[in-house]
Design an enzyme around this catalytic site. Sequence first.
Site, mmCIF file in Angstrom:
data_model
loop_
_atom_site.group_PDB
_atom_site.id
_atom_site.type_symbol
_atom_site.label_atom_id
_atom_site.label_comp_id
_atom_site.label_asym_id
_atom_site.label_seq_id
_atom_site.Cartn_x
_atom_site.Cartn_y
_atom_site.Cartn_z
ATOM 1 C CE1 TYR A 76 -17.960 14.091 -13.444
ATOM 2 C CE2 TYR A 76 -17.116 13.695 -11.233
ATOM 3 C CZ TYR A 76 -17.629 13.211 -12.419
ATOM 4 O OH TYR A 76 -17.813 11.871 -12.576
ATOM 5 N NE ARG A 99 -2.721 0.338 3.612
ATOM 6 C CZ ARG A 99 -2.029 0.795 4.684
ATOM 7 N NH1 ARG A 99 -1.393 1.934 4.658
ATOM 8 N NH2 ARG A 99 -1.965 0.064 5.779
ATOM 9 C CE LYS A 154 -14.204 11.052 -17.142
ATOM 10 N NZ LYS A 154 -14.407 12.204 -16.281
ATOM 11 C CG ASP A 181 -11.474 18.193 -12.131
ATOM 12 O OD1 ASP A 181 -10.817 17.825 -13.123
ATOM 13 O OD2 ASP A 181 -12.433 17.551 -11.678
HETATM 14 C C1 LIG Z 1 -14.963 12.100 -14.888
HETATM 15 C C2 LIG Z 1 -14.541 13.263 -14.097
HETATM 16 C C3 LIG Z 1 -14.190 13.130 -12.761
HETATM 17 C C4 LIG Z 1 -14.320 11.824 -12.016
HETATM 18 O O1 LIG Z 1 -13.564 10.782 -12.532
HETATM 19 P P1 LIG Z 1 -13.988 9.284 -12.139
HETATM 20 O O2 LIG Z 1 -12.824 8.447 -12.470
HETATM 21 O O3 LIG Z 1 -15.208 8.975 -12.942
HETATM 22 O O4 LIG Z 1 -14.301 9.288 -10.668
HETATM 23 C C5 LIG Z 1 -13.764 14.252 -12.094
HETATM 24 N N1 LIG Z 1 -13.696 15.451 -12.696
HETATM 25 C C6 LIG Z 1 -14.024 15.614 -13.979
HETATM 26 C C7 LIG Z 1 -13.910 16.962 -14.607
HETATM 27 C C8 LIG Z 1 -14.469 14.532 -14.720
HETATM 28 O O5 LIG Z 1 -14.830 14.704 -15.992
#
Ligand SMILES: *Cc1c(COP(=O)(O)O)cnc(C)c1O
Length: 396
Positions: free
Chosen positions: A115, A62, A212, A187
Site C-alpha cells: 500500500y 485510554r 474496509k 497487511d
Molecule cells: C486502506 C488500506 C490501508 C489504510 O487504511 P486507512 O484506514 O485508510 O488508514 C492499509 N492497507 C491497505 C492494504 C489498505 O487497503
Amino acid sequence: MVKQPEGSNARRYSVDTELVTAGRDPQRFDGFVNTPVVRGSTVLSPTVADLEGHTGRYTYGRRGNPTLEGLEVALAGLEGGAGVVLTPSGLSAVSLALLSVLEAGDHLLMVDSAYQPTRRVCNEILRRYGIETTYYDPLIAGGIADLVRPNTRAIFLESPGSQSFEIQDVPAIVAVAAQHGLFTLMDNTWATPLFFRPHDFGVDISIQAGTKYLGGHSDLNIGTISANDRAFRRVHLTHGDLGITVAPEDAFLAARGLRTMGVRLARHQQSAITVAEWLAGRPEVLRVLHPALPGGPGHELWKRDFKGASGLFSIILQPTPKAAVDAFLDSLDLFGLGYSWGGFESLAIPFDCSSYRTATRWAPGGPGVRLHIGLEDPADLIADLERGLAVLATAR
Ligand SMILES: *Cc1c(COP(=O)(O)O)cnc(C)c1O
C-alpha cells in the site's frame, strides 16, 4: 488490549457462528444484545486501596473500555493470535506494528507492492529514526534469503499486492524469517482473517485496515493489529506507550460490521468473480488481475493458501489514451470514483504504480483500473461496465 486466556485460540464454534457471538456479553449490559457505546476517560475506584492496587477491570479510558474490549476479544478469536489492539486507521496500524518491532540501526525488508502510504512510513518516518528499508519483489519467495543482512529485523508482507494483486509465497518467506529469527508482519486487509489467517502461516503480526471489510459501510476508519505470543507484548506496550486509542463509536460500528462480515464477503467474492470473468472476455481488456481466476497471475498460490477472495481486483486495458479511460470511468453510474473500498458500494479508480515501485518495474502493457465490487446485483454492474466500455470505444 485484551490478552486472550491461555488455550482460548481453540474455536468453539465455526467462523460464521463466532462472528455473531464473539465479544458480546448481554448479561453484563442488562440484556441488550450489543455492547453499548461506553464513553469515558476517568474510571472511579471505590477506595484508595482499589485505586492504587488497580483492582478494577478498567483503570482509564485510554487503557481499556468495554466497547473496545468487546471488539478486541472478537477479533482475537477470529485471528487466532495472542491478542489484538485497535488503532484509529489502517495506516496507523501499519506504523504502530512497525514501531513495535524495529529500533534504530535495524534493517527492514518491505514488499515492493505494499500500500503506497506504507512506503511513506518507511521512507519518511522510519528513515528519520535510523531504520533502513529495502524493497523486495513480491514474487521473490525463498529468494528473500539473499536480502537478509546481519541487522535485518523484520519482513513486511502484503498479499495480494496493492493495486497489482501479486500473491506472495508466505510459507517460503516465513521459513526464511524463522531461520534468521526475524519478525514477520503482514497487511491482510484484502483477505481479512476469514479468507487468510496470517498466524496459521507463522506470521507474527497480522494487520487489517478495518476501514474496509470490517466496517463494511464506508463510514469509519479503524485499524487492527493481531499479534502472536512472540510479538504481542511488544505491540501491546508500544500501543500503550504511544497513547493510541480509538473512539468507542468507531469500535461500536466496527463490531456491528463484524456481525455481517461473513455474508457480505461471500457476496463480494461471488459478484467480483462474476464481473471479473465477464471483463476477461472483453476485447478492451488486456488482462484481469484477480487471483481467483484460473490461469491468472498468482492463482496457484492463492488456491493453495487462501480460503476465498474478496471484492477488489484490477484490470489492465488495451493501450488506450488517458482521455478515453477517463471518459469510461466518468460514464459509470454504479461505480463511484473514490479511494478506499470494502463498503457495500462499488468503486473504480485509475491507477499506475510505475512512479513508486523501486524493486520491480511496473509496465503492464496498458492503463490500469481498480474495481471494488459492492453488494449491488452483478448483472446491473456488468450492464454499467458494458455501457462504459462503449463510451471508451467511442472516445478512443
Ligand atoms: C486502506 C488500506 C490501508 C489504510 O487504511 P486507512 O484506514 O485508510 O488508514 C492499509 N492497507 C491497505 C492494504 C489498505 O487497503
